[in-house]
Write a protein that holds these residues in place. Structure first.
Motif, mmCIF file in Angstrom:
data_model
loop_
_atom_site.group_PDB
_atom_site.id
_atom_site.type_symbol
_atom_site.label_atom_id
_atom_site.label_comp_id
_atom_site.label_asym_id
_atom_site.label_seq_id
_atom_site.Cartn_x
_atom_site.Cartn_y
_atom_site.Cartn_z
ATOM 1 N N CYS A 33 42.302 27.621 52.320
ATOM 2 C CA CYS A 33 41.250 28.627 52.440
ATOM 3 C C CYS A 33 40.775 28.788 53.880
ATOM 4 N N GLY A 59 37.892 24.274 43.766
ATOM 5 C CA GLY A 59 38.903 23.732 44.662
ATOM 6 C C GLY A 59 38.430 23.724 46.108
ATOM 7 N N HIS A 60 37.473 24.592 46.397
ATOM 8 C CA HIS A 60 37.007 24.694 47.777
ATOM 9 C C HIS A 60 35.624 24.087 47.956
ATOM 10 N N CYS A 102 38.244 20.212 51.592
ATOM 11 C CA CYS A 102 38.040 20.780 50.244
ATOM 12 C C CYS A 102 38.668 19.860 49.175
ATOM 13 N N CYS A 123 42.578 22.969 54.539
ATOM 14 C CA CYS A 123 42.796 23.555 53.205
ATOM 15 C C CYS A 123 43.338 24.968 53.396
HETATM 16 ZN ZN LIG Z 1 39.457 25.205 50.631
#
Ligand SMILES: [Zn+2]
Length: 357
Positions: free
Chosen positions: A219, A206-207, A224, A217
């Protein structure tokens, strides 16, 4: 172990009903042969998932059959760690009360915590959805309150076990499982080994950066895959685009969720199709990239992706295949998991049974 000791042990196990005598089909010779088999109802293992808005759990017997499953919704992300543990403990106790009458012997609990998990340290390492759980000795707290052996694992590892048992029906050699939800994650098995990577970080696709566009994102990074192609991203993009597509079925909704966009795509809604194809194109590029690195026999997507309908899923498969060499495509199966709920808790319980037996 000598013969009398084997006989004594077998008798004890038979008396405890942990093993059963079973007639064998080979009846040649003077005496009818009898075999000893594990009693599937002799004991069970519990599986648990603690998430920000739900707790799910199941009971799996020694034959790896899921005999009870339960789910509880709540704002667990707004609770203090002690309250989350209390909620999980009373949930597990209610779950145990439903164990079949002849199956009360519990081998232990295998739990999946949210975010990144320190398996050896038995705690949560990092979590964007439940940050207050970071560093909390979750397994120890559960163990103390439940008086049961507790084993902590990751969602990624649990998913692989569940898919192998219930979808592939055999241990897979090379498999990529893609968990498509509000976020996107993957689980990898290569040459028979479950891949965890440093700090259990393997599979955090996902990243994976998929664009230079500064799209934020969760994160903390930008561009991402998850920020462009997850259900959460689909909902956000639909809310932005819906004003220009007044005729879309999505325009009639007061609140648009990712599943609404996938369903609109399945129904042929123009905006739904456009957004889902854009998302799936990013997803296909990322999945094909991993497939090139790991050469899987199976690529399995989580059941949730089927909301987009078969036509859209076949489009995703074609996009992935178009990016692979002929050799990689040969014999590669791409499918949707049949497991439509409790994948984390069932997989965790399977892992617990593997450890116990
Ligand atoms: Zn991410």
């Amino acid at each position: 172990m000598n013969a009398p000791a084997v006989t004594r042990t077998a008798t004890e196990l038979l008396n405890d009903k942990l093993i059963l005598e079973k007639p064998l089909s080979d009846t040649s010779g003077q005496r009818r042969k009898r075999g000893l088999v594990l009693n599937p109802s002799a004991a069970h293992c519990l599986g648990l998932l603690i998430g920000p808005t739900e707790i799910e759990g199941c009971i799996v017997d020694c034959a790896y059959r899921t005999v009870v499953r339960k789910q509880l919704e709540g704002a667990f992300d707004a609770m203090k760690p002690r309250q989350v543990v209390q909620a999980a403990v009373s949930f597990v106790n209610r779950l145990r009360a439903q164990a079949p009458g002849d199956n009360k012997r519990c081998l232990g609990l295998a739990a999946v915590a949210p975010g990144l998990t320190d398996i050896a340290g038995r705690r949560c390492l990092a979590c964007s959805t439940m940050p207050h759980l970071v560093g909390v000795q979750l397994a120890d707290m559960l163990e103390k309150n439940l008086n049961l052996p507790v084993f902590l694992t990751t969602g990624s590892q649990a998913h692989l076990r569940a898919v192998e048992r219930l979808d592939i029906n055999a241990p897979a050699n090379n498999m990529l499982f893609v968990f498509y939800s509000q976020g996107i994650g993957a689980s990898l098995k290569m040459q028979g080994a479950y891949i965890r990577g440093k700090d259990n970080l393997a599979g955090e696709i996902g990243h994976m950066p998929v664009t230079d566009e500064p799209i934020p994102c969760g994160c903390g990074g930008t561009g991402c895959l998850e920020a462009l192609a997850s259900k959460a991203a689909l909902a956000r993009l639909a809310r932005q685009a819906v004003r220009e597509f007044a005729g879309s079925s999505l325009a009639a909704l007061s609140e648009i969720k990712g599943d609404d966009v996938l369903k609109a795509a399945a129904d042929g809604d123009r905006l739904g199709v456009r957004l889902t194809r854009d998302a799936f194109a990013h997803l296909a590029r990322a999945v094909a990239g991993i497939a090139v690195c790991m050469a899987p026999d199976h690529i399995v997507f989580s059941h949730s992706i089927s909301a987009a309908g078969d036509e859209m899923f076949q489009w995703l498969c074609a996009e992935i295949r178009s990016r692979l060499s002929g050799q990689l495509r040969d014999g590669l199966s791409i499918s949707v998991s049949t497991i439509n709920s409790h994948i984390s808790s069932m997989g965790a319980a399977f892992m617990g049974l593997d450890l116990a037996m």
